[in-house]
Design an enzyme around this catalytic site. Structure first.
Site, PDB file in Angstrom:
ATOM      1  N   GLU A 283       0.773  -1.158  -0.007  1.00  0.00           N
ATOM      2  CA  GLU A 283      -0.107   0.248  -0.069  1.00  0.00           C
ATOM      3  C   GLU A 283       0.936   1.081   0.021  1.00  0.00           C
ATOM      4  O   GLU A 283       0.448   2.431  -0.453  1.00  0.00           O
ATOM      5  CB  GLU A 283      -1.018   0.087   1.275  1.00  0.00           C
ATOM      6  N   HIS A 304       7.742 -26.751  -0.047  1.00  0.00           N
ATOM      7  CA  HIS A 304       7.236 -27.836  -0.752  1.00  0.00           C
ATOM      8  C   HIS A 304       6.016 -27.673  -1.687  1.00  0.00           C
ATOM      9  O   HIS A 304       5.358 -28.408  -2.100  1.00  0.00           O
ATOM     10  CB  HIS A 304       6.638 -29.050   0.042  1.00  0.00           C
ATOM     11  N   LYS A 418     -13.896   0.550  -4.045  1.00  0.00           N
ATOM     12  CA  LYS A 418     -15.037   1.198  -3.263  1.00  0.00           C
ATOM     13  C   LYS A 418     -15.935   1.855  -3.919  1.00  0.00           C
ATOM     14  O   LYS A 418     -17.367   1.688  -3.765  1.00  0.00           O
ATOM     15  CB  LYS A 418     -14.422   2.139  -1.942  1.00  0.00           C
TER      16      LYS A 418
HETATM   17  O1  PA5 Z   1      -3.992   1.483   5.502  1.00  0.00           O
HETATM   18  C1  PA5 Z   1      -4.886   1.750   5.349  1.00  0.00           C
HETATM   19  O2  PA5 Z   1      -5.085   3.134   5.378  1.00  0.00           O
HETATM   20  C2  PA5 Z   1      -6.190   1.011   4.874  1.00  0.00           C
HETATM   21  O3  PA5 Z   1      -5.896  -0.327   4.923  1.00  0.00           O
HETATM   22  C3  PA5 Z   1      -7.207   1.103   5.877  1.00  0.00           C
HETATM   23  O4  PA5 Z   1      -6.674   0.691   7.517  1.00  0.00           O
HETATM   24  C4  PA5 Z   1      -8.250   0.430   5.655  1.00  0.00           C
HETATM   25  O5  PA5 Z   1      -8.877   0.634   4.417  1.00  0.00           O
HETATM   26  C5  PA5 Z   1      -9.683   0.510   6.523  1.00  0.00           C
HETATM   27  O6  PA5 Z   1     -10.012   1.754   6.805  1.00  0.00           O
HETATM   28  P1  PA5 Z   1     -10.831   2.397   7.786  1.00  0.00           P
HETATM   29  O7  PA5 Z   1      -9.820   2.190   9.036  1.00  0.00           O
HETATM   30  O8  PA5 Z   1     -11.063   3.556   7.545  1.00  0.00           O
HETATM   31  O9  PA5 Z   1     -11.911   1.595   8.048  1.00  0.00           O
END
Ligand code: PA5
Length: 432
Positions: A283, A304, A418
């Site tokens: 990310e 394996h 989303k």
């Molecule tokens: O690292 C990030 O920002 C994302 O992985 C969020 O944690 C994830 O999308 C969850 O978002 P939220 O905490 O707003 O529900």
């Protein structure tokens, strides 16, 4: 923790690596002076109360949850999930829920849009006393929001509205989002996801700390491990700075054409640390058409299966081994002279030692097969060691992202699915 990069340096020109190490030093300056893209999400590198929240309050709340719950359900996804699960499995055990203990079982929900996954946790809870922690920085993420409704309904059926309210713990933004609004309206005890800490860095905030404290983890030791590691990486010269070396060598190999970095562990307790690491690097770096693809394997199991590809498939990867020097137990291969299973030569040796030989054997085999590899070694399976390990990866990731030339602290790509999903689910304001 220690980092060994010898088996990767052999694949690169020394001058290329040296120049990348200089870039890593510059990347560190950009990070620490808060002059790079995404600098508003860099509060995590000062592991202070602004990030952790009031640790004593977290511990006191955890104690209260322990006293009234046999089961604790942690609802969240991505950064609001992976850190706590990784730490719990590493420090306690992947089998924590099955083991004898004085703390509640902990289940994670809201990380799949799966009816069965939620229903199974409800069935596991049965008639037992339970509480929940719903975690969402935005307060609007659909998967955890649905799970929250379902668990809240069950709590209200079992304990009534007031009773349920005392068993719902919310971790969200200090003022924004639907979850903050609901929490204020219903009077739930709440914790704050700090503004300056993105999801993938939030395990050292109440996001990770409350679930871990409920599971009996020494969160102060974890925080000390992270803080000490990061404070060291902030100032240590490049030659003595494993985070800078890691950022440099992985970028050096990427520029040489490597496409995949594999996190390879030798303990089942590290499996979810691999998942957390994939989120951290995937990310943070995977944008603008760039970055190593982070993958993970669990050895010996995956030797394996995926081991074949890593040994002889396309030469696109580097491998980062994570090794734990000391196990919690000291099992020994027993003597048995009566059964000829061709194993007597190992009798009396510890399984830990045999595991270290698996690492040594794989390190050599994959090196000989053309896979540059690094080894991160941590001392033991303690909260402090886990804290150090994540401090290392978090700091290295921030630096590495700046070396790569992207904003390591946003995740615009996550929004794309989303928007489609909201439209397809019929969310008001998202219709065609
Ligand atoms: O690292 C990030 O920002 C994302 O992985 C969020 O944690 C994830 O999308 C969850 O978002 P939220 O905490 O707003 O529900």
């Amino acid at each position: 923790m220690k980092l060994n990069i010898e088996n990767a340096l052999a694949f690169v020109e020394k001058s290329d690596y040296d120049s990348l190490l200089n870039e890593a030093v510059e990347g560190r300056t950009t990070l620490l002076t808060r002059t790079g893209a995404g600098h508003e999400f860099t509060d995590w590198f000062d592991v202070d109360e602004k990030v952790t929240g009031d640790v004593d309050d977290i511990i006191a709340t955890a104690q209260q949850i322990q006293d009234m719950s046999e089961v604790f359900v942690v609802i969240g996804v991505g950064g609001s999930y992976l850190g706590a699960r990784a730490a719990l499995e590493f420090i306690n055990s992947p089998n924590y829920n099955l083991m004898s203990k004085n703390t509640p079982e902990v289940y994670f929900a809201g990380n799949y849009m799966s009816s069965d996954a939620i229903a199974e946790i409800l069935a596991i809870i049965g008639n037992r006393d339970f509480s929940i922690n719903v975690i969402s920085k935005s307060g609007t993420t659909t998967e955890p929001a649905i799970a929250f409704r379902i668990f809240r309904e069950r709590l209200e059926q079992k304990y009534g509205r007031k009773g349920a309210a005392s068993r719902i713990f919310v971790t969200t933004d200090k003022s924004k989002g639907a979850l903050r609004k609901v929490s204020q309206e219903k009077g739930y005890k709440s914790f704050v996801v700090p503004d300056g800490v993105g999801g993938r860095y939030s395990v050292i905030s109440p996001v990770g700390l409350l679930p871990l404290a409920v599971a009996g983890v020494d969160i102060k030791a974890l925080l000390k491990g992270t803080r000490d590691a990061i404070e060291h990486f902030k100032v240590a010269p490049a030659e003595e700075n494993d985070a800078l070396k890691y950022a440099a060598i992985r970028n050096c190999l990427y520029r040489m054409g490597k496409k995949v970095e594999i996190f390879a562990d030798f303990e089942p307790a590290l499996r979810f640390t691999g998942e957390w690491w994939k989120q951290l690097f995937g990310e943070s770096e995977g944008k603008e058409g760039k970055a190593l693809f982070p993958a993970s394997v669990d050895y010996s199991a995956d030797l394996h299966s995926m081991g074949q590809y890593i040994q002889q498939g396309e030469r696109i990867m580097l491998e980062t081994f994570v090794v734990v020097e000391n196990s919690r137990t000291a099992l020994v291969v027993p003597h048995d002279a009566e059964v000829d299973d061709e194993l007597e030569y190992l009798a009396g040796k510890t399984v830990l030692w045999a595991n270290s030989q698996v690492h040594a054997a794989v390190e050599k085999a994959h090196f000989d097969g053309g896979v540059p590899n690094l080894t991160v070694t941590i001392k033991d399976m303690s909260a402090m060691s886990f804290g150090e390990l994540i401090g290392f990866f978090m700091f290295a990731c921030g630096v590495s992202g700046y070396v790569l030339g992207i904003n390591p602290f946003d995740q615009p790509g996550v929004e794309e699915y989303k928007k489609n999903m909201y439209r397809m689910l019929g969310k008001p304001g998202f219709t065609d």
